[in-house]
Scaffold this motif. Structure first.
Motif, PDB file in Angstrom:
ATOM      1  N   ALA A  99     102.005  29.860 -10.985  1.00 46.13           N
ATOM      2  CA  ALA A  99     102.380  30.729  -9.863  1.00 46.13           C
ATOM      3  C   ALA A  99     103.792  31.278 -10.058  1.00 46.13           C
ATOM      4  CB  ALA A  99     102.267  29.966  -8.546  1.00 46.13           C
ATOM      5  N   TYR A 100     104.716  30.443 -10.549  1.00 46.48           N
ATOM      6  CA  TYR A 100     106.081  30.944 -10.837  1.00 46.48           C
ATOM      7  C   TYR A 100     106.025  32.043 -11.890  1.00 46.48           C
ATOM      8  CZ  TYR A 100     108.234  27.107  -8.220  1.00 46.48           C
ATOM      9  OH  TYR A 100     108.626  26.246  -7.230  1.00 46.48           O
ATOM     10  N   TYR A 101     105.236  31.801 -12.932  1.00 49.25           N
ATOM     11  CA  TYR A 101     105.107  32.779 -14.013  1.00 49.25           C
ATOM     12  C   TYR A 101     104.563  34.105 -13.480  1.00 49.25           C
ATOM     13  CZ  TYR A 101     103.584  35.046 -18.273  1.00 49.25           C
ATOM     14  OH  TYR A 101     103.395  35.963 -19.277  1.00 49.25           O
ATOM     15  N   ASN A 102     103.547  34.036 -12.643  1.00 55.23           N
ATOM     16  CA  ASN A 102     102.943  35.259 -12.117  1.00 55.23           C
ATOM     17  C   ASN A 102     103.884  36.000 -11.178  1.00 55.23           C
ATOM     18  OD1 ASN A 102     100.543  35.063 -13.564  1.00 55.23           O
ATOM     19  ND2 ASN A 102      99.683  33.640 -12.080  1.00 55.23           N
ATOM     20  N   ILE A 103     104.656  35.265 -10.389  1.00 53.79           N
ATOM     21  CA  ILE A 103     105.656  35.920  -9.537  1.00 53.79           C
ATOM     22  C   ILE A 103     106.689  36.627 -10.414  1.00 53.79           C
ATOM     23  CG2 ILE A 103     107.558  35.535  -7.899  1.00 53.79           C
ATOM     24  CD1 ILE A 103     105.844  33.255  -6.677  1.00 53.79           C
ATOM     25  N   ALA A 104     107.113  35.964 -11.472  1.00 51.70           N
ATOM     26  CA  ALA A 104     108.076  36.568 -12.398  1.00 51.70           C
ATOM     27  C   ALA A 104     107.520  37.869 -12.968  1.00 51.70           C
ATOM     28  CB  ALA A 104     108.423  35.589 -13.509  1.00 51.70           C
ATOM     29  N   GLY A 105     106.267  37.846 -13.388  1.00 51.57           N
ATOM     30  CA  GLY A 105     105.639  39.042 -13.942  1.00 51.57           C
ATOM     31  C   GLY A 105     105.549  40.171 -12.932  1.00 51.57           C
ATOM     32  N   LEU A 106     105.270  39.802 -11.694  1.00 52.72           N
ATOM     33  CA  LEU A 106     105.206  40.794 -10.620  1.00 52.72           C
ATOM     34  C   LEU A 106     106.571  41.454 -10.433  1.00 52.72           C
ATOM     35  CD1 LEU A 106     103.233  41.881  -8.451  1.00 52.72           C
ATOM     36  CD2 LEU A 106     104.028  40.044  -6.963  1.00 52.72           C
ATOM     37  N   TYR A 107     107.618  40.634 -10.385  1.00 50.78           N
ATOM     38  CA  TYR A 107     108.967  41.182 -10.235  1.00 50.78           C
ATOM     39  C   TYR A 107     109.379  41.979 -11.469  1.00 50.78           C
ATOM     40  CZ  TYR A 107     109.861  38.617  -5.907  1.00 50.78           C
ATOM     41  OH  TYR A 107     109.826  38.159  -4.613  1.00 50.78           O
ATOM     42  N   GLN A 108     109.023  41.502 -12.658  1.00 43.92           N
ATOM     43  CA  GLN A 108     109.387  42.222 -13.882  1.00 43.92           C
ATOM     44  C   GLN A 108     108.722  43.597 -13.896  1.00 43.92           C
ATOM     45  OE1 GLN A 108     108.485  40.165 -17.532  1.00 43.92           O
ATOM     46  NE2 GLN A 108     109.667  41.582 -18.770  1.00 43.92           N
ATOM     47  N   SER A 109     107.467  43.654 -13.517  1.00 47.25           N
ATOM     48  CA  SER A 109     106.751  44.939 -13.542  1.00 47.25           C
ATOM     49  C   SER A 109     107.291  45.920 -12.508  1.00 47.25           C
ATOM     50  CB  SER A 109     105.249  44.729 -13.349  1.00 47.25           C
ATOM     51  OG  SER A 109     104.972  44.274 -12.047  1.00 47.25           O
ATOM     52  N   SER A 110     107.929  45.407 -11.465  1.00 47.34           N
ATOM     53  CA  SER A 110     108.517  46.308 -10.466  1.00 47.34           C
ATOM     54  C   SER A 110     109.998  46.568 -10.737  1.00 47.34           C
ATOM     55  CB  SER A 110     108.310  45.751  -9.052  1.00 47.34           C
ATOM     56  OG  SER A 110     109.064  44.571  -8.867  1.00 47.34           O
ATOM     57  N   GLY A 111     110.510  46.073 -11.881  1.00 46.06           N
ATOM     58  CA  GLY A 111     111.886  46.354 -12.272  1.00 46.06           C
ATOM     59  C   GLY A 111     112.925  45.449 -11.646  1.00 46.06           C
ATOM     60  N   GLU A 112     112.503  44.408 -10.958  1.00 47.06           N
ATOM     61  CA  GLU A 112     113.443  43.485 -10.317  1.00 47.06           C
ATOM     62  C   GLU A 112     113.741  42.341 -11.285  1.00 47.06           C
ATOM     63  OE1 GLU A 112     112.733  42.863  -5.979  1.00 47.06           O
ATOM     64  OE2 GLU A 112     110.903  44.003  -6.411  1.00 47.06           O
ATOM     65  N   MET A 113     114.567  42.674 -12.282  1.00 45.64           N
ATOM     66  CA  MET A 113     114.785  41.758 -13.399  1.00 45.64           C
ATOM     67  C   MET A 113     115.504  40.472 -13.000  1.00 45.64           C
ATOM     68  SD  MET A 113     113.172  43.130 -15.713  1.00 45.64           S
ATOM     69  CE  MET A 113     112.526  44.691 -16.210  1.00 45.64           C
ATOM     70  N   GLY A 114     116.426  40.532 -12.061  1.00 44.89           N
ATOM     71  CA  GLY A 114     117.115  39.317 -11.629  1.00 44.89           C
ATOM     72  C   GLY A 114     116.144  38.305 -11.037  1.00 44.89           C
ATOM     73  N   LEU A 115     115.259  38.793 -10.178  1.00 43.90           N
ATOM     74  CA  LEU A 115     114.253  37.894  -9.588  1.00 43.90           C
ATOM     75  C   LEU A 115     113.266  37.414 -10.648  1.00 43.90           C
ATOM     76  CD1 LEU A 115     113.602  39.737  -6.216  1.00 43.90           C
ATOM     77  CD2 LEU A 115     114.576  37.449  -6.503  1.00 43.90           C
ATOM     78  N   ALA A 116     112.854  38.327 -11.520  1.00 48.35           N
ATOM     79  CA  ALA A 116     111.934  37.932 -12.599  1.00 48.35           C
ATOM     80  C   ALA A 116     112.559  36.841 -13.448  1.00 48.35           C
ATOM     81  CB  ALA A 116     111.589  39.145 -13.461  1.00 48.35           C
TER      82      ALA A 116
END
Length: 187
Positions: A68-85
């Motif tokens: 779940a952490y990994y998938n949240i990271a991917g979601l944030y990465q795909s939306s450009g929110e690199m700090g959260l990712a």
């Protein structure tokens, strides 16, 4: 039932997997893996907020659920929110130190942010996951290529081709580097 859900998801039957995950939740109550699977399905359908809700529900039930952490990271990465990712990939790696995908993606974020030293370290960690991880080698080769460190880049692309002989981009980049090195030698 969870094994069948995973298999259905991996084969790309998104509607079947979604129905199965909903059925699991209805019959067994809250299950972190079923919630995570629903999050993955929501993410694939472009419903990011819904996906995030499912992932966070999975974490509420199991705070050590790396997927779940990994998938949240991917979601944030795909939306450009690199700090959260980055913070969610770090949490993934805390739980699963040998998660090559998380290490590789964390390295990509470090590279994008200009931390080449940190990126190289993380790519190396991903490469050294048992069984090898060609994506990290390919990405590290790209970092070296951009820095015009062609010998190092060639070594990484050779590793990619050792792990994945049919990798066309690594073959093309290797040929390009050989051409560049021959031009340099000829001057």
């Amino acid at each position: 039932a969870l094994g069948l859900l995973r298999l259905t998801l991996e084969t790309g039957d998104l509607k079947g997997a979604e129905a199965m995950a909903q059925g699991l939740l209805a019959s067994a109550g809250s299950d972190p893996e079923a919630l995570n699977s629903l999050g993955v399905l929501s993410m694939a359908a472009g419903r990011g907020e819904e996906a995030l809700r499912y992932f966070k529900e999975a974490l509420a039930l199991n705070p050590a659920y790396a997927g779940a952490y990994y998938n949240i990271a991917g979601l944030y990465q795909s939306s450009g929110e690199m700090g959260l990712a980055e913070s969610y990939y770090k949490k993934t790696v805390e739980i699963e130190p040998f998660n090559a995908d998380a290490l590789n993606n964390l390295a990509i974020i470090r590279d994008i942010s200009g931390d080449e030293t940190g990126a190289i370290e993380l790519f190396r960690r991903a490469e050294n996951v048992p069984g090898g991880f060609y994506k990290a080698s390919y990405n590290l080769g790209g970092l070296y290529y951009r820095k015009k460190m062609y010998v190092e880049a060639m070594a990484e692309y050779a590793r990619v081709l050792q792990l994945y002989p049919g990798h066309q981009q690594a073959k093309a980049r290797t040929a390009e580097i050989k051409r560049l090195l021959n031009e340099t030698d000829g001057k």
